[in-house]
Design a protein around this motif. Sequence first.
Motif, PDB file in Angstrom:
ATOM      1  N   PRO A 172      43.081  62.064  96.864  1.00 37.20           N
ATOM      2  CA  PRO A 172      42.965  61.872  98.310  1.00 37.20           C
ATOM      3  C   PRO A 172      42.080  60.669  98.623  1.00 37.20           C
ATOM      4  CG  PRO A 172      41.514  63.632  97.585  1.00 37.20           C
ATOM      5  CD  PRO A 172      42.323  63.230  96.385  1.00 37.20           C
ATOM      6  N   LYS A 173      42.226  60.151  99.830  1.00 37.52           N
ATOM      7  CA  LYS A 173      41.365  59.045 100.236  1.00 37.52           C
ATOM      8  C   LYS A 173      39.990  59.548 100.649  1.00 37.52           C
ATOM      9  CE  LYS A 173      45.038  55.881 101.738  1.00 37.52           C
ATOM     10  NZ  LYS A 173      45.597  55.107 102.887  1.00 37.52           N
ATOM     11  N   THR A 174      39.959  60.714 101.299  1.00 37.71           N
ATOM     12  CA  THR A 174      38.699  61.284 101.783  1.00 37.71           C
ATOM     13  C   THR A 174      38.666  62.772 101.473  1.00 37.71           C
ATOM     14  OG1 THR A 174      39.697  61.639 103.967  1.00 37.71           O
ATOM     15  CG2 THR A 174      38.443  59.601 103.655  1.00 37.71           C
ATOM     16  N   ALA A 175      37.465  63.302 101.290  1.00 38.40           N
ATOM     17  CA  ALA A 175      37.316  64.731 101.007  1.00 38.40           C
ATOM     18  C   ALA A 175      35.994  65.234 101.555  1.00 38.40           C
ATOM     19  CB  ALA A 175      37.388  64.998  99.503  1.00 38.40           C
ATOM     20  N   ILE A 176      36.011  66.436 102.098  1.00 36.56           N
ATOM     21  CA  ILE A 176      34.810  67.152 102.496  1.00 36.56           C
ATOM     22  C   ILE A 176      34.617  68.291 101.518  1.00 36.56           C
ATOM     23  CG2 ILE A 176      33.789  68.668 104.251  1.00 36.56           C
ATOM     24  CD1 ILE A 176      35.278  66.945 106.344  1.00 36.56           C
ATOM     25  N   ILE A 177      33.400  68.452 101.036  1.00 38.85           N
ATOM     26  CA  ILE A 177      33.079  69.537 100.111  1.00 38.85           C
ATOM     27  C   ILE A 177      32.097  70.467 100.803  1.00 38.85           C
ATOM     28  CG2 ILE A 177      32.045  70.148  97.903  1.00 38.85           C
ATOM     29  CD1 ILE A 177      32.990  67.466  96.819  1.00 38.85           C
ATOM     30  N   LEU A 178      32.498  71.702 100.990  1.00 33.14           N
ATOM     31  CA  LEU A 178      31.652  72.704 101.617  1.00 33.14           C
ATOM     32  C   LEU A 178      30.861  73.415 100.527  1.00 33.14           C
ATOM     33  CD1 LEU A 178      30.841  74.129 104.246  1.00 33.14           C
ATOM     34  CD2 LEU A 178      32.728  75.733 103.864  1.00 33.14           C
ATOM     35  N   PHE A 194      36.735  58.560  91.232  1.00 31.97           N
ATOM     36  CA  PHE A 194      38.171  58.354  91.400  1.00 31.97           C
ATOM     37  C   PHE A 194      38.485  57.489  92.623  1.00 31.97           C
ATOM     38  CE2 PHE A 194      40.048  62.307  89.039  1.00 31.97           C
ATOM     39  CZ  PHE A 194      39.453  61.882  87.872  1.00 31.97           C
ATOM     40  N   GLY A 195      37.448  57.140  93.399  1.00 35.15           N
ATOM     41  CA  GLY A 195      37.648  56.287  94.567  1.00 35.15           C
ATOM     42  C   GLY A 195      37.751  57.016  95.886  1.00 35.15           C
ATOM     43  N   VAL A 196      37.369  58.289  95.901  1.00 33.88           N
ATOM     44  CA  VAL A 196      37.455  59.100  97.116  1.00 33.88           C
ATOM     45  C   VAL A 196      36.177  58.941  97.939  1.00 33.88           C
ATOM     46  CG1 VAL A 196      37.818  61.436  98.022  1.00 33.88           C
ATOM     47  CG2 VAL A 196      38.872  60.760  95.845  1.00 33.88           C
ATOM     48  N   ASP A 197      36.321  58.883  99.245  1.00 34.22           N
ATOM     49  CA  ASP A 197      35.179  58.880 100.164  1.00 34.22           C
ATOM     50  C   ASP A 197      34.776  60.343 100.382  1.00 34.22           C
ATOM     51  OD1 ASP A 197      33.286  58.399 102.060  1.00 34.22           O
ATOM     52  OD2 ASP A 197      34.645  57.591 103.567  1.00 34.22           O
ATOM     53  N   ASP A 243      48.201  67.326 110.774  1.00 37.02           N
ATOM     54  CA  ASP A 243      49.061  66.479 109.937  1.00 37.02           C
ATOM     55  C   ASP A 243      48.263  65.448 109.152  1.00 37.02           C
ATOM     56  OD1 ASP A 243      51.237  67.855 110.841  1.00 37.02           O
ATOM     57  OD2 ASP A 243      51.784  66.374 112.382  1.00 37.02           O
ATOM     58  N   ASP A 244      47.112  65.050 109.690  1.00 36.44           N
ATOM     59  CA  ASP A 244      46.311  64.022 109.035  1.00 36.44           C
ATOM     60  C   ASP A 244      45.329  64.568 108.017  1.00 36.44           C
ATOM     61  OD1 ASP A 244      47.522  61.972 110.523  1.00 36.44           O
ATOM     62  OD2 ASP A 244      46.147  62.334 112.211  1.00 36.44           O
ATOM     63  N   GLY A 245      45.035  65.861 108.087  1.00 34.60           N
ATOM     64  CA  GLY A 245      44.062  66.441 107.164  1.00 34.60           C
ATOM     65  C   GLY A 245      43.314  67.591 107.776  1.00 34.60           C
ATOM     66  N   VAL A 246      41.968  67.530 107.715  1.00 33.20           N
ATOM     67  CA  VAL A 246      41.126  68.610 108.225  1.00 33.20           C
ATOM     68  C   VAL A 246      40.052  68.050 109.146  1.00 33.20           C
ATOM     69  CG1 VAL A 246      41.494  70.084 106.205  1.00 33.20           C
ATOM     70  CG2 VAL A 246      39.555  68.496 106.229  1.00 33.20           C
TER      71      VAL A 246
END
Length: 460
Positions: A172-178, A194-197, A243-246
């Motif tokens: 993914p391009k971006t990720a939130i980790i809870l 891996f290049g994820v924001d 549709d775009d994510g979370v």
Amino acid sequence: MAESATGTEFDILVLGGGSAGYAAALRAVQLGLSVGLIDKGKIGGTCLHNGCIPTKALLHTAEIADGSRESEKYGVKATFDSIDMAAVNKYKDGVIAGKYRGLLGLIKSRGITTIEGSGRLASQSTVDVDGTVYTGKHIILATGSYSRSLPGLEIGGKVMTSDQALTMDYVPKTAIILGGGVIGCEFASVWKSFGVDVTIIEALPSLVPNEDATIVKAFERAFKKRGIAFNTGTRFTSVEQNDDGVVVTLEDGKTFEADIMLVAVGRGPVTSDLGYEEAGLTMDRGYVITDERLHTGVGNIYAVGDIVPGLQLAHRGFQQGIFVAEEIGGLKPIVVQDINIPKVTYSDPEIASVGYTEKAAREKFGDDRVETQEYNLAGNGRSTIIGTGGLVKLVREKDGPIIGMHMLGSRMGEQIGEAQLIVNWEAYPEDVAPLVHAHPTQNEALGEAHLALAGKPLHS
């Protein structure tokens, strides 16, 4: 080796084939006991199949990716193109498959009877496996843990736990980790490489809150330097998928958007509907309560691993499995307290620790009874060569033994072996200071820290 007389009667029945369960089985047959090992999934459990081993494989890939990006400063001209997740997963799954084949071969060669199916404790001496009842003179419960979520937080789609994250076929391009504990920080480290924001959301005031405060501060600085964002001290409220994510909302009204969200808020014990309460076991929030020798207080039933309150670590379960097998075998093994079990967060940088934090030591022994010593890895030749910063911190009972060791830096987890020996054997700094540590190694940092605490520092 003792043999089962009827095919359904054993000296020991082990319910659960993860690290704790299979370790108990392997040690028990060494002691001449017949063992039935029950599991509805694959022997090896979470650690082998969707925990320790695959996660560390991803972390190794991440290290190689970072190495290729940074190669020029070491005189190697290379370029980083991209992460091929199909190839990464092939490598990861190959590691798992090889270890799994080896484990199955070991189980078979030792004469352990494996019983595939869903087991349920039927009485103080029997386990029902899909309608077939097996009898054990002793029973060891080792049913492991699962990835927790939060009340009202549904897993699915773009909201996942580590189980789903380990099988992702894209970056993914971006990720939130809870969750900013071990699991969350390890995935943050992988994905950043891996290049994820990446943004970590942690309700407590800091990341890895169970570690020593000095280490935590240095760790957070290192994550910031890597560009890993984190928001601490505010609770999660809700997440919406589109549709775009979370879109994630916190109690203070802040919102964060990303392609996916990883829920890494810890693991819960797998004990529900397994007959534990009906057999008379004492339970607390799903955990099985035991005495210090891991006996449940009911019949000849023991419990080990993640279902017992305390550290949820594969090597803790492994040690407990061996302990109970030896207890049943009459060897009277030594109890190892959780405080003296080593912990490692396999991120970049790594955290490795064993024993008391400075805060816990001061609370237990008093401020005037605790001494500390820090050694900065900037003074360590090997650390300079591989390009890592960090530190080693010692916690000592005044005029007494080392009661805590805490380390931060790339690959510092490899030093935890000596650290846990020092703490568990209650060594004094003066005992460790004369020991010879090879030069140049990161291991020298442990020696230098003890030299300093013994009153004869060389490079600090």
